[in-house]
Design a protein around this motif. Structure first.
Motif, PDB file in Angstrom:
ATOM      1  N   SER A 190     -15.003  -9.563 -33.725  1.00  0.00           N
ATOM      2  CA  SER A 190     -15.431  -9.792 -32.344  1.00  0.00           C
ATOM      3  C   SER A 190     -14.405  -9.175 -31.404  1.00  0.00           C
ATOM      4  CB  SER A 190     -15.546 -11.290 -32.079  1.00  0.00           C
ATOM      5  OG  SER A 190     -14.253 -11.891 -32.192  1.00  0.00           O
ATOM      6  N   GLU A 191     -14.678  -9.200 -30.112  1.00  0.00           N
ATOM      7  CA  GLU A 191     -13.718  -8.676 -29.131  1.00  0.00           C
ATOM      8  C   GLU A 191     -12.408  -9.453 -29.211  1.00  0.00           C
ATOM      9  OE1 GLU A 191     -13.346  -7.932 -24.287  1.00  0.00           O
ATOM     10  OE2 GLU A 191     -14.994  -9.126 -25.100  1.00  0.00           O
ATOM     11  N   TYR A 192     -12.528 -10.769 -29.300  1.00  0.00           N
ATOM     12  CA  TYR A 192     -11.333 -11.598 -29.433  1.00  0.00           C
ATOM     13  C   TYR A 192     -10.588 -11.279 -30.733  1.00  0.00           C
ATOM     14  CZ  TYR A 192      -8.385 -15.658 -30.319  1.00  0.00           C
ATOM     15  OH  TYR A 192      -7.315 -16.459 -30.616  1.00  0.00           O
ATOM     16  N   GLY A 193     -11.351 -11.069 -31.804  1.00  0.00           N
ATOM     17  CA  GLY A 193     -10.736 -10.757 -33.088  1.00  0.00           C
ATOM     18  C   GLY A 193      -9.929  -9.472 -33.037  1.00  0.00           C
ATOM     19  N   MET A 194     -10.458  -8.448 -32.366  1.00  0.00           N
ATOM     20  CA  MET A 194      -9.730  -7.184 -32.245  1.00  0.00           C
ATOM     21  C   MET A 194      -8.458  -7.360 -31.424  1.00  0.00           C
ATOM     22  SD  MET A 194     -12.667  -4.239 -31.819  1.00  0.00           S
ATOM     23  CE  MET A 194     -13.465  -5.020 -30.402  1.00  0.00           C
ATOM     24  N   GLN A 195      -8.534  -8.143 -30.358  1.00  0.00           N
ATOM     25  CA  GLN A 195      -7.356  -8.387 -29.528  1.00  0.00           C
ATOM     26  C   GLN A 195      -6.292  -9.153 -30.308  1.00  0.00           C
ATOM     27  OE1 GLN A 195      -9.219 -10.539 -26.365  1.00  0.00           O
ATOM     28  NE2 GLN A 195      -9.987  -8.711 -25.326  1.00  0.00           N
ATOM     29  N   LEU A 196      -6.739 -10.158 -31.066  1.00  0.00           N
ATOM     30  CA  LEU A 196      -5.804 -10.958 -31.862  1.00  0.00           C
ATOM     31  C   LEU A 196      -5.129 -10.123 -32.937  1.00  0.00           C
ATOM     32  CD1 LEU A 196      -4.586 -13.710 -32.594  1.00  0.00           C
ATOM     33  CD2 LEU A 196      -6.575 -14.094 -34.071  1.00  0.00           C
ATOM     34  N   ARG A 197      -5.912  -9.296 -33.634  1.00  0.00           N
ATOM     35  CA  ARG A 197      -5.337  -8.467 -34.694  1.00  0.00           C
ATOM     36  C   ARG A 197      -4.315  -7.481 -34.117  1.00  0.00           C
ATOM     37  NH1 ARG A 197      -6.029 -11.389 -37.827  1.00  0.00           N
ATOM     38  NH2 ARG A 197      -3.868 -10.782 -38.147  1.00  0.00           N
ATOM     39  N   GLU A 253      -3.253  -6.702 -42.020  1.00  0.00           N
ATOM     40  CA  GLU A 253      -3.566  -5.810 -40.904  1.00  0.00           C
ATOM     41  C   GLU A 253      -4.312  -4.554 -41.344  1.00  0.00           C
ATOM     42  OE1 GLU A 253      -3.283  -7.031 -38.096  1.00  0.00           O
ATOM     43  OE2 GLU A 253      -2.077  -8.730 -38.761  1.00  0.00           O
ATOM     44  N   GLY A 254      -4.422  -4.344 -42.656  1.00  0.00           N
ATOM     45  CA  GLY A 254      -5.177  -3.210 -43.163  1.00  0.00           C
ATOM     46  C   GLY A 254      -4.485  -1.878 -43.014  1.00  0.00           C
ATOM     47  N   LYS A 291      -2.435  -7.906 -31.459  1.00  0.00           N
ATOM     48  CA  LYS A 291      -1.230  -8.673 -31.131  1.00  0.00           C
ATOM     49  C   LYS A 291      -0.437  -8.991 -32.391  1.00  0.00           C
ATOM     50  CE  LYS A 291      -1.215 -12.991 -30.752  1.00  0.00           C
ATOM     51  NZ  LYS A 291      -0.852 -14.162 -31.615  1.00  0.00           N
ATOM     52  N   GLN A 292      -1.136  -9.426 -33.439  1.00  0.00           N
ATOM     53  CA  GLN A 292      -0.471  -9.754 -34.695  1.00  0.00           C
ATOM     54  C   GLN A 292       0.201  -8.521 -35.304  1.00  0.00           C
ATOM     55  OE1 GLN A 292      -0.187 -12.878 -34.396  1.00  0.00           O
ATOM     56  NE2 GLN A 292      -1.082 -13.635 -36.285  1.00  0.00           N
ATOM     57  N   LYS A 293      -0.474  -7.392 -35.193  1.00  0.00           N
ATOM     58  CA  LYS A 293       0.089  -6.157 -35.740  1.00  0.00           C
ATOM     59  C   LYS A 293       1.383  -5.787 -35.019  1.00  0.00           C
ATOM     60  CE  LYS A 293      -2.001  -2.264 -34.827  1.00  0.00           C
ATOM     61  NZ  LYS A 293      -3.023  -1.200 -34.861  1.00  0.00           N
ATOM     62  N   ALA A 294       1.397  -5.885 -33.694  1.00  0.00           N
ATOM     63  CA  ALA A 294       2.597  -5.569 -32.912  1.00  0.00           C
ATOM     64  C   ALA A 294       3.725  -6.536 -33.263  1.00  0.00           C
ATOM     65  CB  ALA A 294       2.286  -5.628 -31.421  1.00  0.00           C
ATOM     66  N   ARG A 295       3.406  -7.815 -33.370  1.00  0.00           N
ATOM     67  CA  ARG A 295       4.416  -8.818 -33.735  1.00  0.00           C
ATOM     68  C   ARG A 295       5.058  -8.482 -35.070  1.00  0.00           C
ATOM     69  NH1 ARG A 295       4.480 -13.451 -35.144  1.00  0.00           N
ATOM     70  NH2 ARG A 295       2.380 -13.896 -35.864  1.00  0.00           N
ATOM     71  N   ARG A 296       4.237  -8.089 -36.023  1.00  0.00           N
ATOM     72  CA  ARG A 296       4.726  -7.846 -37.372  1.00  0.00           C
ATOM     73  C   ARG A 296       5.501  -6.545 -37.472  1.00  0.00           C
ATOM     74  NH1 ARG A 296      -0.827 -10.415 -39.885  1.00  0.00           N
ATOM     75  NH2 ARG A 296       0.002 -12.542 -40.037  1.00  0.00           N
ATOM     76  N   TYR A 297       5.113  -5.551 -36.706  1.00  0.00           N
ATOM     77  CA  TYR A 297       5.895  -4.317 -36.679  1.00  0.00           C
ATOM     78  C   TYR A 297       7.350  -4.619 -36.301  1.00  0.00           C
ATOM     79  CZ  TYR A 297       2.657  -0.346 -37.227  1.00  0.00           C
ATOM     80  OH  TYR A 297       1.819   0.606 -37.725  1.00  0.00           O
ATOM     81  N   TYR A 298       7.509  -5.432 -35.256  1.00  0.00           N
ATOM     82  CA  TYR A 298       8.847  -5.690 -34.717  1.00  0.00           C
ATOM     83  C   TYR A 298       9.504  -6.947 -35.277  1.00  0.00           C
ATOM     84  CZ  TYR A 298       7.978  -1.974 -31.335  1.00  0.00           C
ATOM     85  OH  TYR A 298       7.722  -0.748 -30.752  1.00  0.00           O
ATOM     86  N   GLY A 299       8.793  -7.694 -36.113  1.00  0.00           N
ATOM     87  CA  GLY A 299       9.371  -8.888 -36.720  1.00  0.00           C
ATOM     88  C   GLY A 299       9.625 -10.005 -35.735  1.00  0.00           C
TER      89      GLY A 299
END
Length: 209
Positions: A52-59, A15-16, A61-69
């Motif tokens: 891309s726009e989709y890539g930013m949206q996906l990242r 996630e950088g 979502k993934q970041k939020a998922r990983r924050y909360y496990g």
């Protein structure tokens, strides 16, 4: 119960940014983001790729998922719950994630990270309204009282965590009595109570397609 079992530092690197999944280690020079601040893989040390726009949206979502496990199927369930509620879907989603019991235990300072809080809940150290609850995904509700079990209060682990997190106050939607180690949920968390760098509107856009 399904959960991520891989190296958690890889998630931060992907996630950088730091997701603070390993407690104290994340604040030292041993943190993987300090040593290798690029995405995992042998071809990811060059120039950053434009998303891309989709890539930013996906990242996001993934970041939020990983924050909360949270795994994908459960995250999708939370989104559907948020969409069914009145109000702004993105705000509702973050509110639901914040009310997970493992996150509440972390917010109260009983643990140094959310993964550690999840483990403590699974081991049955906490009660809700006097009843032991060992389900990390349990969603707390206003009026419920969360407490550290009497038999766990003498453990050095909790004393050390509470002392280390003393400068991190509990959010205003939780009324925490630190002397008695009891907290009451006084309201549902609002958007301003979530201090994580999440752009929830991108998550809503992703799932709305």
């Amino acid at each position: 119960m399904a959960r991520y079992t891989g190296a958690v530092c890889r998630q931060c690197r992907r996630e950088g940014q730091k997701l603070f999944l390993k407690g104290d280690r994340c604040y030292t020079d041993k943190c993987a983001m300090e040593r290798r601040p690029f995405a995992p893989g042998m071809h990811n040390q060059g120039r950053a790729k434009k998303l891309s726009e989709y890539g930013m949206q996906l990242r996001e979502k993934q970041k939020a998922r990983r924050y909360y496990g949270v795994l994908e199927s459960q995250f999708r369930k939370y989104y559907e719950m948020a969409a069914a509620r009145k109000g702004v879907t993105g705000d509702n989603l973050l509110s639901i994630l914040e009310t997970r019991l493992d996150n509440v235990i972390y917010r109260l300072g009983f643990a140094m990270s959310r993964p550690e809080a999840r483990q403590l809940v699974r081991h049955g150290h906490f009660t809700i309204n006097g009843h032991r609850v060992d389900i990390p995904s349990y969603l707390v509700k206003p009026g419920e009282v969360i407490a550290l079990k009497e038999t766990s209060r003498s453990k050095d682990k909790f004393k050390a965590s509470l002392e280390a997190n003393g400068s991190r106050p509990a959010p205003k939607w939780l009324d925490f009595d630190q002397n008695n180690l009891v907290a009451k949920v006084v309201a549902l968390p609002a958007r301003e109570d979530v201090d994580l760098p999440i752009e929830e509107h991108l998550i809503v856009e992703l799932y709305s397609k």
